[in-house]
Design a protein around this motif. Structure first.
Motif, PDB file in Angstrom:
ATOM      1  N   LEU A  72      -7.300  10.482  15.438  1.00  0.00           N
ATOM      2  CA  LEU A  72      -8.272   9.931  14.491  1.00  0.00           C
ATOM      3  C   LEU A  72      -7.847  10.202  13.050  1.00  0.00           C
ATOM      4  CD1 LEU A  72     -11.647  10.868  16.243  1.00  0.00           C
ATOM      5  CD2 LEU A  72     -10.465   8.653  16.262  1.00  0.00           C
ATOM      6  N   VAL A  73      -7.387  11.423  12.784  1.00  0.00           N
ATOM      7  CA  VAL A  73      -6.908  11.764  11.445  1.00  0.00           C
ATOM      8  C   VAL A  73      -5.710  10.888  11.085  1.00  0.00           C
ATOM      9  CG1 VAL A  73      -5.787  13.584  10.076  1.00  0.00           C
ATOM     10  CG2 VAL A  73      -7.831  14.107  11.411  1.00  0.00           C
ATOM     11  N   ALA A  74      -4.811  10.670  12.042  1.00  0.00           N
ATOM     12  CA  ALA A  74      -3.636   9.825  11.781  1.00  0.00           C
ATOM     13  C   ALA A  74      -4.073   8.415  11.389  1.00  0.00           C
ATOM     14  CB  ALA A  74      -2.716   9.788  13.004  1.00  0.00           C
ATOM     15  N   LEU A  75      -5.055   7.864  12.094  1.00  0.00           N
ATOM     16  CA  LEU A  75      -5.531   6.526  11.760  1.00  0.00           C
ATOM     17  C   LEU A  75      -6.169   6.502  10.374  1.00  0.00           C
ATOM     18  CD1 LEU A  75      -6.164   3.574  12.305  1.00  0.00           C
ATOM     19  CD2 LEU A  75      -8.159   4.320  13.638  1.00  0.00           C
ATOM     20  N   GLY A  76      -7.037   7.438  10.097  1.00  0.00           N
ATOM     21  CA  GLY A  76      -7.714   7.448   8.792  1.00  0.00           C
ATOM     22  C   GLY A  76      -6.749   7.637   7.639  1.00  0.00           C
ATOM     23  N   THR A  77      -5.851   8.588   7.762  1.00  0.00           N
ATOM     24  CA  THR A  77      -4.917   8.835   6.665  1.00  0.00           C
ATOM     25  C   THR A  77      -3.919   7.700   6.516  1.00  0.00           C
ATOM     26  OG1 THR A  77      -3.512  10.205   8.097  1.00  0.00           O
ATOM     27  CG2 THR A  77      -5.155  11.348   6.727  1.00  0.00           C
ATOM     28  N   CYS A  78      -3.548   7.061   7.615  1.00  0.00           N
ATOM     29  CA  CYS A  78      -2.647   5.911   7.517  1.00  0.00           C
ATOM     30  C   CYS A  78      -3.335   4.771   6.773  1.00  0.00           C
ATOM     31  CB  CYS A  78      -2.192   5.477   8.908  1.00  0.00           C
ATOM     32  SG  CYS A  78      -0.794   4.313   8.885  1.00  0.00           S
ATOM     33  N   GLN A  79      -4.596   4.536   7.082  1.00  0.00           N
ATOM     34  CA  GLN A  79      -5.358   3.510   6.353  1.00  0.00           C
ATOM     35  C   GLN A  79      -5.343   3.830   4.858  1.00  0.00           C
ATOM     36  OE1 GLN A  79      -8.201   0.978   7.476  1.00  0.00           O
ATOM     37  NE2 GLN A  79      -6.440   0.644   8.783  1.00  0.00           N
ATOM     38  N   GLU A  80      -5.650   5.066   4.506  1.00  0.00           N
ATOM     39  CA  GLU A  80      -5.725   5.447   3.101  1.00  0.00           C
ATOM     40  C   GLU A  80      -4.378   5.290   2.398  1.00  0.00           C
ATOM     41  OE1 GLU A  80      -9.232   8.606   4.234  1.00  0.00           O
ATOM     42  OE2 GLU A  80      -7.221   9.361   3.797  1.00  0.00           O
ATOM     43  N   ILE A  81      -3.310   5.687   3.069  1.00  0.00           N
ATOM     44  CA  ILE A  81      -1.968   5.574   2.486  1.00  0.00           C
ATOM     45  C   ILE A  81      -1.573   4.116   2.303  1.00  0.00           C
ATOM     46  CG2 ILE A  81       0.492   5.936   3.007  1.00  0.00           C
ATOM     47  CD1 ILE A  81      -0.426   8.691   4.208  1.00  0.00           C
ATOM     48  N   VAL A  82      -1.869   3.285   3.287  1.00  0.00           N
ATOM     49  CA  VAL A  82      -1.503   1.864   3.182  1.00  0.00           C
ATOM     50  C   VAL A  82      -2.356   1.186   2.107  1.00  0.00           C
ATOM     51  CG1 VAL A  82      -1.294  -0.322   4.444  1.00  0.00           C
ATOM     52  CG2 VAL A  82      -0.582   1.818   5.533  1.00  0.00           C
ATOM     53  N   TYR A  83      -3.613   1.590   1.973  1.00  0.00           N
ATOM     54  CA  TYR A  83      -4.419   1.077   0.850  1.00  0.00           C
ATOM     55  C   TYR A  83      -3.750   1.436  -0.473  1.00  0.00           C
ATOM     56  CZ  TYR A  83      -8.643  -0.885   2.913  1.00  0.00           C
ATOM     57  OH  TYR A  83      -9.526  -1.703   3.569  1.00  0.00           O
ATOM     58  N   ARG A  84      -3.350   2.706  -0.630  1.00  0.00           N
ATOM     59  CA  ARG A  84      -2.731   3.152  -1.874  1.00  0.00           C
ATOM     60  C   ARG A  84      -1.445   2.377  -2.138  1.00  0.00           C
ATOM     61  NH1 ARG A  84      -4.778   5.261  -5.759  1.00  0.00           N
ATOM     62  NH2 ARG A  84      -5.319   7.268  -4.876  1.00  0.00           N
ATOM     63  N   ALA A  85      -0.625   2.217  -1.112  1.00  0.00           N
ATOM     64  CA  ALA A  85       0.671   1.546  -1.278  1.00  0.00           C
ATOM     65  C   ALA A  85       0.495   0.092  -1.705  1.00  0.00           C
ATOM     66  CB  ALA A  85       1.469   1.618   0.029  1.00  0.00           C
ATOM     67  N   TYR A  86      -0.313  -0.659  -0.976  1.00  0.00           N
ATOM     68  CA  TYR A  86      -0.473  -2.076  -1.309  1.00  0.00           C
ATOM     69  C   TYR A  86      -1.243  -2.268  -2.612  1.00  0.00           C
ATOM     70  CZ  TYR A  86       1.804  -4.116   2.714  1.00  0.00           C
ATOM     71  OH  TYR A  86       2.746  -4.521   3.618  1.00  0.00           O
ATOM     72  N   ALA A  87      -2.212  -1.381  -2.875  1.00  0.00           N
ATOM     73  CA  ALA A  87      -2.940  -1.488  -4.147  1.00  0.00           C
ATOM     74  C   ALA A  87      -1.974  -1.282  -5.310  1.00  0.00           C
ATOM     75  CB  ALA A  87      -4.062  -0.455  -4.196  1.00  0.00           C
ATOM     76  N   ALA A  88      -1.071  -0.333  -5.190  1.00  0.00           N
ATOM     77  CA  ALA A  88      -0.097  -0.084  -6.259  1.00  0.00           C
ATOM     78  C   ALA A  88       0.786  -1.306  -6.474  1.00  0.00           C
ATOM     79  CB  ALA A  88       0.759   1.138  -5.920  1.00  0.00           C
ATOM     80  N   VAL A  89       1.279  -1.884  -5.389  1.00  0.00           N
ATOM     81  CA  VAL A  89       2.168  -3.044  -5.503  1.00  0.00           C
ATOM     82  C   VAL A  89       1.415  -4.247  -6.082  1.00  0.00           C
ATOM     83  CG1 VAL A  89       3.533  -4.724  -4.179  1.00  0.00           C
ATOM     84  CG2 VAL A  89       3.760  -2.273  -3.706  1.00  0.00           C
ATOM     85  N   LEU A  90       0.140  -4.394  -5.705  1.00  0.00           N
ATOM     86  CA  LEU A  90      -0.652  -5.537  -6.183  1.00  0.00           C
ATOM     87  C   LEU A  90      -1.308  -5.277  -7.543  1.00  0.00           C
ATOM     88  CD1 LEU A  90      -2.384  -6.504  -2.803  1.00  0.00           C
ATOM     89  CD2 LEU A  90      -0.494  -7.715  -3.951  1.00  0.00           C
ATOM     90  N   GLY A  91      -1.148  -4.078  -8.089  1.00  0.00           N
ATOM     91  CA  GLY A  91      -1.739  -3.774  -9.385  1.00  0.00           C
ATOM     92  C   GLY A  91      -3.240  -3.548  -9.332  1.00  0.00           C
ATOM     93  N   ILE A  92      -3.743  -3.072  -8.208  1.00  0.00           N
ATOM     94  CA  ILE A  92      -5.176  -2.799  -8.046  1.00  0.00           C
ATOM     95  C   ILE A  92      -5.399  -1.302  -8.214  1.00  0.00           C
ATOM     96  CG2 ILE A  92      -7.107  -2.813  -6.421  1.00  0.00           C
ATOM     97  CD1 ILE A  92      -5.839  -5.308  -5.134  1.00  0.00           C
ATOM     98  N   GLU A  93      -6.273  -0.939  -9.141  1.00  0.00           N
ATOM     99  CA  GLU A  93      -6.602   0.471  -9.344  1.00  0.00           C
ATOM    100  C   GLU A  93      -7.658   0.877  -8.320  1.00  0.00           C
ATOM    101  OE1 GLU A  93      -5.356   2.797 -11.416  1.00  0.00           O
ATOM    102  OE2 GLU A  93      -3.871   1.350 -12.138  1.00  0.00           O
ATOM    103  N   LEU A  94      -7.408   1.981  -7.644  1.00  0.00           N
ATOM    104  CA  LEU A  94      -8.369   2.511  -6.685  1.00  0.00           C
ATOM    105  C   LEU A  94      -9.002   3.777  -7.253  1.00  0.00           C
ATOM    106  CD1 LEU A  94      -6.337   2.222  -3.346  1.00  0.00           C
ATOM    107  CD2 LEU A  94      -8.154   0.697  -4.174  1.00  0.00           C
ATOM    108  N   GLU A  95     -10.318   3.840  -7.182  1.00  0.00           N
ATOM    109  CA  GLU A  95     -11.020   5.062  -7.561  1.00  0.00           C
ATOM    110  C   GLU A  95     -10.966   6.043  -6.394  1.00  0.00           C
ATOM    111  OE1 GLU A  95     -15.609   6.249  -8.369  1.00  0.00           O
ATOM    112  OE2 GLU A  95     -14.903   4.393  -9.305  1.00  0.00           O
ATOM    113  N   SER A  96     -11.231   5.542  -5.182  1.00  0.00           N
ATOM    114  CA  SER A  96     -11.168   6.393  -3.994  1.00  0.00           C
ATOM    115  C   SER A  96     -11.089   5.526  -2.739  1.00  0.00           C
ATOM    116  CB  SER A  96     -12.383   7.323  -3.906  1.00  0.00           C
ATOM    117  OG  SER A  96     -13.565   6.559  -3.698  1.00  0.00           O
ATOM    118  N   VAL A  97     -10.550   6.129  -1.688  1.00  0.00           N
ATOM    119  CA  VAL A  97     -10.532   5.534  -0.351  1.00  0.00           C
ATOM    120  C   VAL A  97     -10.852   6.656   0.618  1.00  0.00           C
ATOM    121  CG1 VAL A  97      -9.196   4.290   1.388  1.00  0.00           C
ATOM    122  CG2 VAL A  97      -8.753   3.867  -1.031  1.00  0.00           C
ATOM    123  N   LYS A  98     -11.801   6.412   1.506  1.00  0.00           N
ATOM    124  CA  LYS A  98     -12.250   7.431   2.453  1.00  0.00           C
ATOM    125  C   LYS A  98     -12.508   6.769   3.794  1.00  0.00           C
ATOM    126  CE  LYS A  98     -16.070  10.577   3.221  1.00  0.00           C
ATOM    127  NZ  LYS A  98     -17.405  10.228   3.608  1.00  0.00           N
TER     128      LYS A  98
END
Length: 179
Positions: A72-98
């Motif tokens: 479960l932790v692997a799934l949640g943290t993978c989601q958060e990391i992939v959000y961060r990665a794609y947001a960075a590439v797309l120029g989207i600022e993230l305040e938080s992902v949980k």
């Protein structure tokens, strides 16, 4: 670490893969060993050993999360990391992902009490909360990309070839096909 650094690092990795497609195939490694009782230690790269155990009501000493909680932790943290990665590439600022996750297991499968009851998760439910000043449209696009490209989510949803062998006292044991 800044979004710009993440973006540049990922775009460089993508560029390297385009130049050398064979470089896209990587192998991640881990090793584990059983300690006292139900307590296990997991080793990944040069990080300190991870403590994995069962709760007391399943025979452990509760010195760490159990293996299915780590899934479960692997799934949640993978989601958060992939959000961060794609947001960075797309120029989207993230305040938080949980991510909040729940995994449902019928222990009769683990204990071999009833044929047809799987030993693993029967259902996993997750909720990913994203906070950002970006437009709803941009965040919906980001969410769709993440759901499509999250490696752990994909691993859990798609059949994956898993091969293994058992060595007993130095002698390989033939395993019967289970699938």
């Amino acid at each position: 670490m800044s979004n710009e650094h993440i973006k540049n690092t990922l775009l460089a990795a993508i560029g390297n893969i385009k130049e050398n497609p064979a470089g896209a195939k990587v192998v991640f490694r881990a090793s584990t060993r059983l300690g006292d009782g139900m307590h296990c230690l997991g080793k990944v790269r040069d990080f300190p050993d991870m403590s994995i155990d069962e709760p007391a009501d399943l025979g452990g000493t509760d010195h760490g999360p159990n293996p299915v909680e780590i899934v479960l932790v692997a799934l949640g943290t993978c989601q958060e990391i992939v959000y961060r990665a794609y947001a960075a590439v797309l120029g989207i600022e993230l305040e938080s992902v949980k991510c909040d996750l729940r995994g449902y297991i019928d222990l009769r499968g683990l204990f071999g009490m009833q044929d047809g009851v799987p030993a693993g998760f029967q259902k996993i439910i997750f909720e990913t909360e994203v906070k950002s000043s970006a437009s709803r449209e941009d965040l919906q696009k980001l969410a769709q990309i993440v759901e499509k490209h999250c490696p752990v989510l994909n691993t859990l949803q798609a059949p994956v070839e898993v091969l293994g062998n058992v060595v007993i006292n130095g002698q390989p044991m033939a395993l019967e096909a289970t699938a």
